[in-house]
Scaffold this active site. Structure first.
Site, PDB file in Angstrom:
ATOM      1  N   ASN A  18     106.735   0.126  20.820  1.00  0.00           N
ATOM      2  CA  ASN A  18     106.972  -1.251  20.375  1.00  0.00           C
ATOM      3  C   ASN A  18     106.142  -2.146  21.285  1.00  0.00           C
ATOM      4  O   ASN A  18     106.477  -2.333  22.439  1.00  0.00           O
ATOM      5  CB  ASN A  18     108.465  -1.590  20.485  1.00  0.00           C
ATOM      6  CG  ASN A  18     108.744  -3.062  20.193  1.00  0.00           C
ATOM      7  OD1 ASN A  18     107.858  -3.789  19.719  1.00  0.00           O
ATOM      8  ND2 ASN A  18     109.958  -3.505  20.475  1.00  0.00           N
ATOM      9  N   TRP A  19     105.084  -2.662  20.727  1.00  0.00           N
ATOM     10  CA  TRP A  19     104.170  -3.472  21.541  1.00  0.00           C
ATOM     11  C   TRP A  19     104.661  -4.892  21.792  1.00  0.00           C
ATOM     12  O   TRP A  19     104.049  -5.629  22.567  1.00  0.00           O
ATOM     13  CB  TRP A  19     102.781  -3.507  20.880  1.00  0.00           C
ATOM     14  CG  TRP A  19     101.946  -2.324  21.201  1.00  0.00           C
ATOM     15  CD1 TRP A  19     102.350  -1.204  21.876  1.00  0.00           C
ATOM     16  CD2 TRP A  19     100.565  -2.144  20.888  1.00  0.00           C
ATOM     17  NE1 TRP A  19     101.300  -0.328  21.992  1.00  0.00           N
ATOM     18  CE2 TRP A  19     100.191  -0.885  21.396  1.00  0.00           C
ATOM     19  CE3 TRP A  19      99.614  -2.916  20.217  1.00  0.00           C
ATOM     20  CZ2 TRP A  19      98.896  -0.388  21.261  1.00  0.00           C
ATOM     21  CZ3 TRP A  19      98.329  -2.424  20.070  1.00  0.00           C
ATOM     22  CH2 TRP A  19      97.975  -1.159  20.595  1.00  0.00           C
ATOM     23  N   LYS A  20     105.705  -5.299  21.062  1.00  0.00           N
ATOM     24  CA  LYS A  20     106.244  -6.663  21.213  1.00  0.00           C
ATOM     25  C   LYS A  20     105.103  -7.687  21.037  1.00  0.00           C
ATOM     26  O   LYS A  20     104.247  -7.484  20.180  1.00  0.00           O
ATOM     27  CB  LYS A  20     106.947  -6.792  22.568  1.00  0.00           C
ATOM     28  CG  LYS A  20     107.961  -5.655  22.771  1.00  0.00           C
ATOM     29  CD  LYS A  20     108.892  -5.844  23.917  1.00  0.00           C
ATOM     30  CE  LYS A  20     109.862  -4.669  23.954  1.00  0.00           C
ATOM     31  NZ  LYS A  20     110.936  -4.837  24.924  1.00  0.00           N
ATOM     32  N   HIS A  58     115.810  -5.570  16.407  1.00  0.00           N
ATOM     33  CA  HIS A  58     115.584  -5.475  17.856  1.00  0.00           C
ATOM     34  C   HIS A  58     116.388  -6.573  18.560  1.00  0.00           C
ATOM     35  O   HIS A  58     116.503  -7.691  18.036  1.00  0.00           O
ATOM     36  CB  HIS A  58     114.087  -5.614  18.170  1.00  0.00           C
ATOM     37  CG  HIS A  58     113.774  -5.214  19.576  1.00  0.00           C
ATOM     38  ND1 HIS A  58     114.034  -6.038  20.644  1.00  0.00           N
ATOM     39  CD2 HIS A  58     113.280  -4.057  20.092  1.00  0.00           C
ATOM     40  CE1 HIS A  58     113.700  -5.402  21.763  1.00  0.00           C
ATOM     41  NE2 HIS A  58     113.240  -4.199  21.452  1.00  0.00           N
ATOM     42  N   GLU A 104     115.682  -8.443  20.894  1.00  0.00           N
ATOM     43  CA  GLU A 104     114.920  -9.667  21.166  1.00  0.00           C
ATOM     44  C   GLU A 104     114.896 -10.573  19.936  1.00  0.00           C
ATOM     45  O   GLU A 104     114.816 -11.793  20.054  1.00  0.00           O
ATOM     46  CB  GLU A 104     113.499  -9.301  21.645  1.00  0.00           C
ATOM     47  CG  GLU A 104     113.535  -8.737  23.065  1.00  0.00           C
ATOM     48  CD  GLU A 104     112.386  -7.813  23.414  1.00  0.00           C
ATOM     49  OE1 GLU A 104     111.384  -7.780  22.669  1.00  0.00           O
ATOM     50  OE2 GLU A 104     112.505  -7.120  24.440  1.00  0.00           O
ATOM     51  N   GLU A 136     119.266   0.989  21.980  1.00  0.00           N
ATOM     52  CA  GLU A 136     118.598   0.278  23.065  1.00  0.00           C
ATOM     53  C   GLU A 136     119.597  -0.623  23.787  1.00  0.00           C
ATOM     54  O   GLU A 136     119.855  -1.756  23.332  1.00  0.00           O
ATOM     55  CB  GLU A 136     117.469  -0.589  22.510  1.00  0.00           C
ATOM     56  CG  GLU A 136     116.393   0.196  21.814  1.00  0.00           C
ATOM     57  CD  GLU A 136     115.062  -0.538  21.870  1.00  0.00           C
ATOM     58  OE1 GLU A 136     114.094   0.073  22.308  1.00  0.00           O
ATOM     59  OE2 GLU A 136     115.007  -1.726  21.509  1.00  0.00           O
ATOM     60  N   GLY A 141     113.150  -3.628  29.440  1.00  0.00           N
ATOM     61  CA  GLY A 141     112.208  -4.394  30.253  1.00  0.00           C
ATOM     62  C   GLY A 141     112.693  -4.659  31.669  1.00  0.00           C
ATOM     63  O   GLY A 141     112.128  -5.484  32.384  1.00  0.00           O
ATOM     64  N   SER A 161     113.330   0.933  29.067  1.00  0.00           N
ATOM     65  CA  SER A 161     112.664   1.403  30.282  1.00  0.00           C
ATOM     66  C   SER A 161     112.389   2.908  30.271  1.00  0.00           C
ATOM     67  O   SER A 161     112.393   3.550  31.324  1.00  0.00           O
ATOM     68  CB  SER A 161     113.467   1.008  31.531  1.00  0.00           C
ATOM     69  OG  SER A 161     113.573  -0.406  31.612  1.00  0.00           O
ATOM     70  N   GLY A 220     108.742   0.372  25.005  1.00  0.00           N
ATOM     71  CA  GLY A 220     108.089  -0.926  25.114  1.00  0.00           C
ATOM     72  C   GLY A 220     106.915  -0.848  26.068  1.00  0.00           C
ATOM     73  O   GLY A 220     105.819  -0.378  25.721  1.00  0.00           O
ATOM     74  N   GLY A 221     107.143  -1.277  27.306  1.00  0.00           N
ATOM     75  CA  GLY A 221     106.082  -1.378  28.310  1.00  0.00           C
ATOM     76  C   GLY A 221     105.166  -0.170  28.419  1.00  0.00           C
ATOM     77  O   GLY A 221     103.934  -0.311  28.454  1.00  0.00           O
TER      78      GLY A 221
HETATM   79  P1  13P Z   1     110.853  -1.313  27.572  1.00  0.00           P
HETATM   80  O1  13P Z   1     110.459   0.118  27.348  1.00  0.00           O
HETATM   81  O2  13P Z   1     109.727  -2.177  28.016  1.00  0.00           O
HETATM   82  O3  13P Z   1     112.091  -1.422  28.409  1.00  0.00           O
HETATM   83  O4  13P Z   1     111.268  -1.896  26.125  1.00  0.00           O
HETATM   84  C1  13P Z   1     112.120  -1.160  25.337  1.00  0.00           C
HETATM   85  C2  13P Z   1     112.162  -1.777  23.991  1.00  0.00           C
HETATM   86  O5  13P Z   1     112.651  -2.873  23.808  1.00  0.00           O
HETATM   87  C3  13P Z   1     111.565  -1.038  22.886  1.00  0.00           C
HETATM   88  O6  13P Z   1     111.879  -1.611  21.651  1.00  0.00           O
END
Ligand code: 13P
Length: 258
Positions: free
Chosen positions: A13-15, A99, A101, A170, A176, A216, A237-238
């Site tokens: 997930n590149w956000k 998600h 977010e 999640e 994050g 994470s 994510g990251g």
């Molecule tokens: P991180 O891996 O950066 O914690 O993000 C997880 C995430 O929200 C994937 O959708």
């Protein structure tokens, strides 16, 4: 993971990171180091403006491209929104829905459900995100919250369509933050999600649904999380922004030398 019954899925997930040019660069590098085996499905969900560059770059590969949201309506006067059929036509295979977010921006369980139905109607694979806040965990409301989110997201989804859904657990406090859930915590909730699906759709459907962990997850902790029987992959994510790390996580799903 339990490959006998269900697919392992590693999804990025590149956000709101990377431009179309950076997408092209990432894909070129990632393609050259990507583990070649077919032991897991690989998805990269990218910002809408990067979809076409990603699809073009990964056309000859097994990597499915996805979006990070869609609108529940088929079309209409919804300025700035993107419908599921548009994503499909742009070459998407997946779409992340619900998600945390986006929920924080006001998306409700009812919205998530409508989007899940729209995605399924249009042949996309929804990656449905659920997860509790730290406050909910501390109040021991995790399971009640997850139960509500899963049932709401899947309302009106028939058994045949469920087979095309991916669920991602999640925990909000792990996203994050560098604070990963322990493999026991991840397993406990993923197992509970499977029990909810069993209650809704029966044992066979529950055994076949892929449930991912996200929060994470990185190149170092992926193997331990993925070793849990009910953790069928990761939503990353990251670490999905770095070709090396993402490739290492894919390799951690095992049989890297296949
Ligand atoms: P991180 O891996 O950066 O914690 O993000 C997880 C995430 O929200 C994937 O959708």
């Amino acid at each position: 993971m339990n490959r006998k019954y269900r697919k392992t899925v590693i999804a990025g997930n590149w956000k709101m990171y990377k431009t179309p040019s950076e997408t092209k660069e990432f894909m070129t590098e990632f393609k050259s180091i990507m583990p070649k085996g077919r032991w897991c499905d690989v998805a990269l969900c990218v910002p809408a403006v990067c979809i076409s560059a990603a699809v073009r770059a990964m056309r000859e590969t097994r990597v499915g491209i996805g979006a990070e949201n869609c609108n529940a309506n088929a079309s209409g006067a919804y300025t700035g929104e993107i419908a599921a059929n548009m994503l499909l036509d742009a070459g998407c295979k997946y779409v992340i829905l619900g998600h945390s977010e986006r929920r924080a921006m006001g998306e409700t369980n009812v919205d998530v459900n409508a989007k899940v139905l729209a995605a399924l109607e249009n042949g996309l694979i929804p990656i449905i995100c659920v997860g509790e806040s730290l406050e909910q965990r501390e109040m021991e409301l995790t399971m009640a919250h997850i139960n509500y989110q899963v049932r709401a997201a899947l309302s009106g989804v028939d058994a045949a369509s469920l087979r095309r859904c991916v669920i991602a657990y999640e925990p909000i406090w792990a996203i994050g933050t560098g604070k990963t859930a322990t493999s026991e915590q991840a397993e406990e909730v993923c197992r509970e999600i499977r029990a909810i699906i069993r209650d809704m759709y029966g044992a066979r459907a529950a055994r076949g649904v892929s449930i991912l962990y996200g929060g994470s997850m990185n190149a170092k902790n992926a193997a331990e999380l993925l070793a849990q029987p009910d953790v069928d992959g990761g939503l990353i994510g990251g670490a999905s922004l770095k070709p090396n790390d993402f490739a290492t996580i894919i390799a951690a799903t095992g049989e890297a030398n296949e």
